[in-house]
Scaffold this active site. Structure first.
Site, PDB file in Angstrom:
ATOM      1  N   LYS A  27       1.869   1.229  -0.154  1.00  0.00           N
ATOM      2  CA  LYS A  27       2.329   2.356   0.772  1.00  0.00           C
ATOM      3  C   LYS A  27       2.895   3.274  -0.200  1.00  0.00           C
ATOM      4  CE  LYS A  27       3.086  -0.834   4.604  1.00  0.00           C
ATOM      5  NZ  LYS A  27       3.466  -1.209   6.115  1.00  0.00           N
ATOM      6  N   ASN A  50      -0.779  -3.472   0.048  1.00  0.00           N
ATOM      7  CA  ASN A  50      -0.489  -2.209   0.154  1.00  0.00           C
ATOM      8  C   ASN A  50       0.883  -1.620  -0.199  1.00  0.00           C
ATOM      9  OD1 ASN A  50      -0.562   0.448   1.354  1.00  0.00           O
ATOM     10  ND2 ASN A  50      -0.614  -0.450   3.479  1.00  0.00           N
ATOM     11  N   GLU A  66      -0.135   3.227  10.267  1.00  0.00           N
ATOM     12  CA  GLU A  66       0.664   4.335   9.949  1.00  0.00           C
ATOM     13  C   GLU A  66      -0.090   5.592   9.530  1.00  0.00           C
ATOM     14  OE1 GLU A  66       2.581   2.245   6.455  1.00  0.00           O
ATOM     15  OE2 GLU A  66       3.330   0.745   7.897  1.00  0.00           O
ATOM     16  N   SER A 118       3.844  -8.661   8.225  1.00  0.00           N
ATOM     17  CA  SER A 118       5.089  -9.411   7.874  1.00  0.00           C
ATOM     18  C   SER A 118       4.457 -10.943   7.296  1.00  0.00           C
ATOM     19  CB  SER A 118       5.954  -9.733   8.857  1.00  0.00           C
ATOM     20  OG  SER A 118       6.496  -8.415   9.249  1.00  0.00           O
ATOM     21  N   GLY A 163       5.893  -4.634   9.157  1.00  0.00           N
ATOM     22  CA  GLY A 163       7.038  -4.118   8.235  1.00  0.00           C
ATOM     23  C   GLY A 163       8.548  -4.589   9.319  1.00  0.00           C
ATOM     24  N   GLU A 213      -4.017  -6.102  12.157  1.00  0.00           N
ATOM     25  CA  GLU A 213      -2.572  -5.626  12.051  1.00  0.00           C
ATOM     26  C   GLU A 213      -1.971  -5.495  13.342  1.00  0.00           C
ATOM     27  OE1 GLU A 213      -2.086  -5.110   7.531  1.00  0.00           O
ATOM     28  OE2 GLU A 213      -2.061  -3.118   8.479  1.00  0.00           O
ATOM     29  N   HIS A 244      -5.216   2.408   8.598  1.00  0.00           N
ATOM     30  CA  HIS A 244      -3.905   1.833   8.778  1.00  0.00           C
ATOM     31  C   HIS A 244      -3.226   2.389   9.987  1.00  0.00           C
ATOM     32  CE1 HIS A 244      -0.055   0.298   7.798  1.00  0.00           C
ATOM     33  NE2 HIS A 244      -0.674  -0.367   7.150  1.00  0.00           N
TER      34      HIS A 244
END
Ligand code: PEP
Length: 272
Positions: A12, A10, A100, A230, A191, A185, A98
């Site tokens: 992003k 991904n 985010e 991560s 991240g 996730e 996701h």
């Protein structure tokens, strides 16, 4: 049931077209035989067409995925992308829900506390709606679920993840349910460099599979469940060696060809 591992990158909001082209070219040049691992890249919308064309021209087996989709058909939705547009670019996958985009963060960057964040706050309901239209298209969804750090500390991980899975899969065609990819996730591991312990990641991925089995046993056996948060070359083998972890959704480490290729190789090792 044997499930082919699926490693998806991904990107992003990273990579211009030249940068993405260089990255994919380098990945293609990694000549290793990666069978039976399936590999995908999810560039930003601006690079989808160029990367799709490159993959096609090179005859590459690397799959193309988008990072989100708004709807089907056409319409007055400024700034949004439809399923036909993604298919047009050569996409086979699309990431949905996701963290985010769900608008709920463990550690919120300052700029995301602005009203901008609310504009893309996906909910369990919108993820389900998107999944249902994606499942009626040539695309396959990669649906992300996972708890925030506050939810984990409050002992709510299992309830949160279970309800996200149930909500996302609600009403989907059982005949195709096994094709869906679910990505566990944990939001606090995305991240941050902090990886979920492999035993705990396995425990939650097993809970996800059991949740799917309560809907349809055959789908649960066929479904690929990725871990994301991560993942790096040095922890990939341990995570991917878990029985209910069938791949990884990789953010930061997917932006360098050597790092991503090392994760793909780890998936091949664990696939036997
Ligand atoms: C992600 O974006 O889905 C992700 C897991 O990111 P990272 O690998 O950087 O934690």
């Amino acid at each position: 049931m044997a499930r082919n591992p699926f490693i998806a990158g991904n990107w992003k909001m990273n990579m211009t077209v030249p940068e993405g082209t260089a990255l994919v070219t380098a990945l293609i040049e990694e000549k290793d035989d990666i069978t039976p691992v399936e590999v995908g890249v999810c560039p930003p919308a601006t690079a989808l067409y160029a990367i799709g064309k490159l993959l096609q021209e090179k005859g590459s087996a690397i799959k193309l995925g988008a990072q989100d989709v708004f709807g089907d058909g056409t319409g007055a939705f400024t700034g949004m992308l439809s399923i036909p547009m993604l298919v047009d670019c050569g996409c086979q996958y699309v990431i949905l829900g996701h963290s985010e985009r769900r608008g709920r963060f463990g550690t919120t960057p300052d700029w995301l506390t602005s009203p901008l964040q609310a504009l893309f706050a996906d909910s369990n309901e919108s993820v389900n709606l998107k999944a249902s239209i994606v499942m009626r298209s040539p695309l396959t969804p990669i649906i992300c679920v996972g708890e925030t750090i506050d939810e984990r500390k409050a002992g709510k991980t299992d309830d949160v993840v279970r309800s996200q899975v149930e909500a996302a899969l609600q009403g989907l065609d059982k005949g195709r349910l096994g094709e869906v990819v679910l990505a566990y996730e944990p939001v606090w591991a995305i991240g941050t460099g902090e990886t979920c312990d492999s035993a705990e990641a396995q425990r939650v991925c097993q809970l996800i599979r059991n949740t799917v089995a309560a809907i349809d046993t055959a789908a649960a056996g066929a479904m690929r469940i990725q871990y994301g948060g991560s993942v790096k070359a040095d922890n990939a083998e341990e995570l991917l060696g878990q029985p209910d972890i069938d791949g990884a959704l990789v953010g930061g480490a997917s932006l360098k060809a050597a790092d991503f290729a090392a994760i793909v190789r780890a998936a091949k090792v664990t696939a036997g």
